[in-house]
Motif scaffolding. Sequence first.
Motif, PDB file in Angstrom:
ATOM      1  N   GLY A 131       0.830  -1.192   0.000  1.00 38.99           N
ATOM      2  CA  GLY A 131       0.000   0.000   0.000  1.00 38.99           C
ATOM      3  C   GLY A 131       0.868   1.246   0.000  1.00 38.99           C
ATOM      4  O   GLY A 131       1.952   1.263   0.598  1.00 38.99           O
ATOM      5  N   ASP A 156      -7.517  -9.493   7.555  1.00 35.73           N
ATOM      6  CA  ASP A 156      -6.607  -8.559   6.887  1.00 35.73           C
ATOM      7  C   ASP A 156      -5.511  -8.121   7.852  1.00 35.73           C
ATOM      8  O   ASP A 156      -5.789  -7.775   8.993  1.00 35.73           O
ATOM      9  CB  ASP A 156      -7.408  -7.339   6.408  1.00 35.73           C
ATOM     10  CG  ASP A 156      -6.568  -6.374   5.604  1.00 35.73           C
ATOM     11  OD1 ASP A 156      -5.822  -5.586   6.216  1.00 35.73           O
ATOM     12  OD2 ASP A 156      -6.673  -6.394   4.372  1.00 35.73           O
ATOM     13  N   ARG A 166     -16.631  -9.329   2.216  1.00 31.36           N
ATOM     14  CA  ARG A 166     -16.260  -8.876   0.884  1.00 31.36           C
ATOM     15  C   ARG A 166     -17.106  -9.563  -0.177  1.00 31.36           C
ATOM     16  O   ARG A 166     -17.667 -10.649   0.045  1.00 31.36           O
ATOM     17  CB  ARG A 166     -14.775  -9.103   0.612  1.00 31.36           C
ATOM     18  CG  ARG A 166     -14.292 -10.517   0.747  1.00 31.36           C
ATOM     19  CD  ARG A 166     -12.837 -10.613   0.326  1.00 31.36           C
ATOM     20  NE  ARG A 166     -12.690 -10.177  -1.045  1.00 31.36           N
ATOM     21  CZ  ARG A 166     -12.775 -11.015  -2.079  1.00 31.36           C
ATOM     22  NH1 ARG A 166     -12.979 -12.298  -1.878  1.00 31.36           N
ATOM     23  NH2 ARG A 166     -12.631 -10.568  -3.297  1.00 31.36           N
ATOM     24  N   TYR A 182     -13.343   0.232   7.885  1.00 29.15           N
ATOM     25  CA  TYR A 182     -12.653   0.543   6.644  1.00 29.15           C
ATOM     26  C   TYR A 182     -13.421  -0.068   5.476  1.00 29.15           C
ATOM     27  O   TYR A 182     -14.213  -1.003   5.634  1.00 29.15           O
ATOM     28  CB  TYR A 182     -11.206   0.022   6.658  1.00 29.15           C
ATOM     29  CG  TYR A 182     -11.071  -1.473   6.845  1.00 29.15           C
ATOM     30  CD1 TYR A 182     -11.026  -2.336   5.753  1.00 29.15           C
ATOM     31  CD2 TYR A 182     -10.980  -2.023   8.127  1.00 29.15           C
ATOM     32  CE1 TYR A 182     -10.899  -3.701   5.923  1.00 29.15           C
ATOM     33  CE2 TYR A 182     -10.841  -3.392   8.309  1.00 29.15           C
ATOM     34  CZ  TYR A 182     -10.807  -4.223   7.206  1.00 29.15           C
ATOM     35  OH  TYR A 182     -10.687  -5.580   7.373  1.00 29.15           O
ATOM     36  N   GLN A 183     -13.168   0.484   4.287  1.00 32.72           N
ATOM     37  CA  GLN A 183     -13.815   0.012   3.070  1.00 32.72           C
ATOM     38  C   GLN A 183     -12.771  -0.104   1.962  1.00 32.72           C
ATOM     39  O   GLN A 183     -11.737   0.574   2.005  1.00 32.72           O
ATOM     40  CB  GLN A 183     -14.919   0.990   2.624  1.00 32.72           C
ATOM     41  CG  GLN A 183     -15.972   1.282   3.674  1.00 32.72           C
ATOM     42  CD  GLN A 183     -15.530   2.327   4.691  1.00 32.72           C
ATOM     43  OE1 GLN A 183     -14.916   3.333   4.335  1.00 32.72           O
ATOM     44  NE2 GLN A 183     -15.828   2.094   5.962  1.00 32.72           N
ATOM     45  N   SER A 184     -13.046  -0.954   0.991  1.00 34.85           N
ATOM     46  CA  SER A 184     -12.128  -1.108  -0.141  1.00 34.85           C
ATOM     47  C   SER A 184     -12.932  -1.319  -1.421  1.00 34.85           C
ATOM     48  O   SER A 184     -14.005  -1.922  -1.408  1.00 34.85           O
ATOM     49  CB  SER A 184     -11.169  -2.283   0.072  1.00 34.85           C
ATOM     50  OG  SER A 184     -11.888  -3.505   0.184  1.00 34.85           O
ATOM     51  N   ASN A 226      -6.666  -1.570  -5.560  1.00 38.05           N
ATOM     52  CA  ASN A 226      -7.879  -1.050  -4.929  1.00 38.05           C
ATOM     53  C   ASN A 226      -7.533   0.140  -4.040  1.00 38.05           C
ATOM     54  O   ASN A 226      -6.386   0.321  -3.633  1.00 38.05           O
ATOM     55  CB  ASN A 226      -8.609  -2.129  -4.121  1.00 38.05           C
ATOM     56  CG  ASN A 226      -7.801  -2.621  -2.939  1.00 38.05           C
ATOM     57  OD1 ASN A 226      -7.012  -3.556  -3.067  1.00 38.05           O
ATOM     58  ND2 ASN A 226      -7.998  -2.029  -1.770  1.00 38.05           N
ATOM     59  N   LYS A 260      -8.317   1.835  -0.454  1.00 38.52           N
ATOM     60  CA  LYS A 260      -8.835   1.590   0.890  1.00 38.52           C
ATOM     61  C   LYS A 260      -9.218   2.929   1.493  1.00 38.52           C
ATOM     62  O   LYS A 260      -8.494   3.913   1.370  1.00 38.52           O
ATOM     63  CB  LYS A 260      -7.778   0.910   1.756  1.00 38.52           C
ATOM     64  CG  LYS A 260      -8.251   0.535   3.147  1.00 38.52           C
ATOM     65  CD  LYS A 260      -7.154  -0.158   3.927  1.00 38.52           C
ATOM     66  CE  LYS A 260      -7.620  -0.532   5.331  1.00 38.52           C
ATOM     67  NZ  LYS A 260      -6.537  -1.181   6.117  1.00 38.52           N
ATOM     68  N   GLN A 300      -3.593   0.414  -2.963  1.00 37.37           N
ATOM     69  CA  GLN A 300      -2.971  -0.892  -2.766  1.00 37.37           C
ATOM     70  C   GLN A 300      -2.837  -1.639  -4.087  1.00 37.37           C
ATOM     71  O   GLN A 300      -3.735  -1.570  -4.944  1.00 37.37           O
ATOM     72  CB  GLN A 300      -3.787  -1.734  -1.781  1.00 37.37           C
ATOM     73  CG  GLN A 300      -3.865  -1.155  -0.378  1.00 37.37           C
ATOM     74  CD  GLN A 300      -4.735  -1.984   0.546  1.00 37.37           C
ATOM     75  OE1 GLN A 300      -5.730  -2.577   0.135  1.00 37.37           O
ATOM     76  NE2 GLN A 300      -4.370  -2.033   1.822  1.00 37.37           N
TER      77      GLN A 300
END
Length: 417
Positions: free
Chosen positions: A260, A303, A337, A371-373, A392, A394, A405
């Motif tokens: 990242g 993660d 996910r 968090y979101q991705s 992606n 994040k 990332q």
Amino acid sequence: MKPHQTRITRSLMLLASVLLCLAAWGEESDTVRTFKDHLSVAVNAGYSYLIPKGEFNKEVMQNHDIGYYDINVQWRAFEDEMNPYDRALKCPAIQVGLLYGDYGRIRMQSKESDYVSRLGHEVALYGGIQYDIVKRGRWRAGITFQNGVALFTRSYHPDKNKDNEMVGSKATVFVGFGPYMRCQLSPHWALTASFDFKHVSNGTVSRPNLGANTIGPSVGMVWSTQPQRTSVYPKWERDAKKYRDKSVLGPYLEFTAGVGINTLRDHFYMYYTKDNPRYYSFNTMLAAMWRYHQLHASGIEIDYTHAEYAKKTEWYDQQNGETGYRYSPHVWGIGLRHELFYRHLSLHVGVGTYLYREVGYWAKKKEGSTYQSLGLRYSLPFTGDRVFLSYNVKAHNFSKADCLQFHVGYRLGMKRK
């Protein structure tokens, strides 16, 4: 009506008039029937509203009007070329396009500034997919998703463009999506209308990074090299469930590893500089997935991130008098996910919560515990789609990017026909 709105309206009317004339000419010409391929060319123009983000932008922004113009090439598979993905998605259109965004009317000026800051102009190269949800005779309606790279002529500069905190770098990531309608005027010509949301951001690779979000309508014309249906669609399109490939269904494990890239808001808000140090963080993820549909798979992930910048955030907190926080490079999270597949491409979406994250003041007080991705993946065909490359963004609070990332991944136990 304001002068710039009048100019945009005239531009749209002129575009529609020219394209309708071309349509009439094309129907009289025999040359349009000599093409053997399955391509279309679309030209669009639209008006959008720039959404101010944060109290600072609401204060300094003096205009909100954006004009968009783009041209793209669309590809749809013939019936004898379709695989199960095309049939399951009712023959989507794949796009490659070039977009121009006229941000020239956007002016920003704070009370402390003695000059006007600007966003300039945008040029974006993108790929996309257009998915039809409803088809009735000459009409189609569905959703378009686009992703690419955009370049801006004006970005943040502490001396020359200091009130532009929306676009922090000239190179940014471009995302666009929204609903659309299409009316087939003749076998070769169609009229389209859409309502688009467009977003640009550098993913915190540079600062500042508030991002530019716009929303608004657009109209366009599409010319197809092959005659298009204007009445009844094939039976397989009306009953796509019968054409799903069930051989790919089932459970599998997914492992990814990568890096990242981000900059720290601590540094920017302390120095307000254009040059912000970049930090690279190792990231890995293990997910248990279930592919219950040819197009869809969902699961749960663990993660881990090694955030090397934790010691640096401790130093910034000390300089700003923020005490009582913990600092560790080890960040753990758990989340849900989902993945949407089309041929060798897939769209990845994830939402999670941190099990352990101690990197100082900003993380604790401003970024929250979730968090979101969102990103894209390309599966290598010669590996049976088991090995994939991905990128992606994040984010936190469904709005503020945390890092960009890049990953390599492997699907263990995934079935492949």
